[in-house]
Enzyme design. Structure first.
Site: not given
Ligand code: DQA
Length: 151
Positions: A22, A74, A80, A87, A100-102, A111
Site C-alpha cells: 500500500y 474501497n 471479499h 446489500d 483498491h490500492m493493490s 482477494r
Molecule cells: C484493499 C485490498 C483488500 O484485499 C485488503 O483487505 C485491504 C485493502 C486495497 O486497497 O488494495 O484492506 O482493499
C-alpha cells in the site's frame, strides 16, 4: 455534484500498514488528493471511514437519503465477504465505483472475489493512490451521464 468516498476496515492504517502493498501514503493524503481533483472536476468529495460494518451500512443508508450523485468505495477486506455492505450499496440508485490500492487479482485467492462485482459499475485496482483518482474520474463521468439522462 456530490461524490461520497467510503473507506472500509483497516484503511485508516494506510501509511503504517504493509508498505509493500500500500506504499506510505496516508488516508488523509488520499482524501486531500480526491478533494483537489474533485474541485477540478466540479464535484464536492466527502470521505467517510469506519472499521465498524454497521456504521458503514448506516452511512450508505444516509447517502441514499441525501441523494449523493455517486459512491466511490474501497471496502478493504469487507469487499471479499460482506453481503451486508453489498446489500446496502444495492439500495442506492446512483453509480458505485469500487477501488483498491493493490492489484487484488495478483494476491491471495480470497482477494480475487468481490461480493460487490454485481452492483458496482466497475473496479479499479493496482495503481496505489491513483486507483482512487481514476475511480473519482469514473464516478464523476457516470454521475454526469446520469444527470444528462434526467434532462
Ligand atoms: C484493499 C485490498 C483488500 O484485499 C485488503 O483487505 C485491504 C485493502 C486495497 O486497497 O488494495 O484492506 O482493499
Amino acid at each position: 455534484m456530490k461524490i461520497l468516498t467510503l473507506h472500509g476496515i483497516n484503511l485508516n492504517m494506510f501509511g503504517k500498514r504493509d508498505p509493500a502493498q500500500y506504499g506510505t501514503v496516508t488516508l488523509d493524503e488520499i482524501d486531500a488528493g480526491l478533494r483537489q481533483l474533485g474541485q477540478e472536476l466540479g464535484a464536492e468529495v466527502e470521505a467517510f471511514q469506519s472499521n465498524c460494518e454497521g456504521a458503514m451500512c448506516e452511512r450508505i443508508h444516509q447517502a441514499h437519503a441525501e441523494g449523493v450523485d455517486a459512491v466511490l468505495i474501497n471496502a478493504g477486506a469487507w469487499t471479499h465477504y460482506s453481503y451486508g455492505i453489498r446489500d446496502a450499496l444495492a439500495i442506492l440508485a446512483c453509480p458505485v465505483v469500487e477501488v483498491h490500492m493493490s492489484n487484488v487479482h495478483a494476491r491471495e485467492a480470497f482477494r480475487h472475489v468481490s461480493v460487490f462485482s454485481g452492483i458496482a459499475r466497475g473496479q479499479i485496482c493496482g495503481f496505489g493512490a491513483d486507483s482512487y483518482l481514476l475511480g473519482l474520474r469514473a464516478a464523476v463521468s457516470l454521475a454526469c451521464a446520469a444527470q444528462g439522462n434526467k434532462k
